[in-house]
Design an enzyme around this catalytic site. Sequence first.
Site, PDB file in Angstrom:
ATOM      1  N   HIS A 320     -45.342 -67.065  71.170  1.00  0.00           N
ATOM      2  CA  HIS A 320     -46.706 -66.644  71.490  1.00  0.00           C
ATOM      3  C   HIS A 320     -47.601 -66.511  70.264  1.00  0.00           C
ATOM      4  O   HIS A 320     -48.829 -66.540  70.395  1.00  0.00           O
ATOM      5  CB  HIS A 320     -46.688 -65.325  72.266  1.00  0.00           C
ATOM      6  CG  HIS A 320     -46.397 -65.502  73.729  1.00  0.00           C
ATOM      7  ND1 HIS A 320     -45.121 -65.506  74.232  1.00  0.00           N
ATOM      8  CD2 HIS A 320     -47.213 -65.701  74.794  1.00  0.00           C
ATOM      9  CE1 HIS A 320     -45.160 -65.682  75.538  1.00  0.00           C
ATOM     10  NE2 HIS A 320     -46.414 -65.806  75.909  1.00  0.00           N
ATOM     11  N   GLY A 321     -47.023 -66.354  69.096  1.00  0.00           N
ATOM     12  CA  GLY A 321     -47.886 -66.246  67.929  1.00  0.00           C
ATOM     13  C   GLY A 321     -47.118 -65.976  66.650  1.00  0.00           C
ATOM     14  O   GLY A 321     -46.046 -65.361  66.673  1.00  0.00           O
TER      15      GLY A 321
END
Length: 464
Positions: A320-321
Amino acid sequence: MVFSSLEFIFLFLPVFLLCYGLVPVKYKNAVVFLGSIFFYSMGVLKQPIYIILFLLTIIFNFIIGEFIMAFRRASKIWMIIGVAFNFWWLIFFKYTGFAFENINNIFNANLPLKNIILPIGISFYTFQNVSYILDVYNKKADAEKSLINYGAYISMFPQLIAGPIVTYSTVAEQIQSRTHTIEKVENGLKIFTIGLGLKVILANQIGGLWGDISMIGYESISTPLAWLGIIAYSFQIYFDFWGYSLMAIGLGEILGFQLPKNFDHPYTSVSMTEFWRRWHMTLGQWFKDYIYFPLGGSRTTIMKTVRNSFIVWAFTGLWHGASWNFIIWGLVLFAILMLEKFAGVKKFMEKYRFAGHIYMILLIPLTWLLFAITDFSQLGEYFKRLINISSENGVVFEKDYIKYWGIYGKYFIAGILFSTKLPEFIYKKIKDSFLCIIILLAVFWFSVYCMYQGMDDPFLYFRF
């Protein structure tokens, strides 16, 4: 160009559908491929090299699939080369800056930190390319013989930017042959309109509260407003991503594809385990099929089951990041899931469902808070406000929540309602009626009005 934009709805989509409808069946995949490349190009006009990279990955993975089929004795080597190639680009663009920053901090080094712009959709199309290679290697699907067909699969614009993640084995037959009917077009347009309404009328509007709070400063908000804010963010990310997924599914049906369902009313769950079976279902299935099950899944010792889950959730957070808050978010979810599995929390919540709903009403916003705020000092400040610990930095207006409830209260009520199964139940009852057409026309044109007024915010998952 995003789905919730006037350019997409009134320019790109009509022209594309006209071309798609006019060409013979044998050329429809070519139209999907070319139209999707054009769609992608509009999003990376300032970085045209990303168009070349995207086309390169399509051609490379197509060739790797052919090699795996043709040279079965060396198929493992080709599989490893293909997987490494795909993840190299994802790691380079998404994690190089994060890695260099941490190396500099730990070793007091001076590695150059460059602001590498993440290619749109690379997390999603990387997973699809890898799924294709692994499906061919594991003999779940035959290698695609047509580069046009493979290009249409990877680049298909409805799901290119933010999913759903479509594995090759699930759509291989549809790529080769699919039916096109007026009924599918009509149903697809209805689903697209519902998704558009969820995004523009609900997600964008309730997301305004989170934006307002960020501008005020977390140290200056009251505890009730802090809770309203994180609940607003929880609704925003849900209806934003669910809206996108519905729009993608609707567009896919117009083109004759049956794209997989991505959400199943996750906010009605009574445990975090149930929640993650219902949220971003295609991502969860990808991790199960290509990481969790190959590691042994849960059909092994308890320690190995815990290890397998830990690996999956560490990767989920990192996917996700490139930031420590996402990694911590993933590991916190892992801890909650293990507690539910081995401490009997899940069974208790399923038995006493009212308690389960209360449990999730508290837990969902708190876990999204770890997801929403990347700066740890700001994250700590927000947690202080949630538990009513005074800040030394700001002046708190104790009744600020009354003002913002007056502005956003109606969206909270709508968010609660549309989180339940009731709207879907009603829609199924009236979907073939004239009343349904009137309602959806109203939703469509009000969404258009909102977009005209500049309320066409980018989808939150575009940055992942």
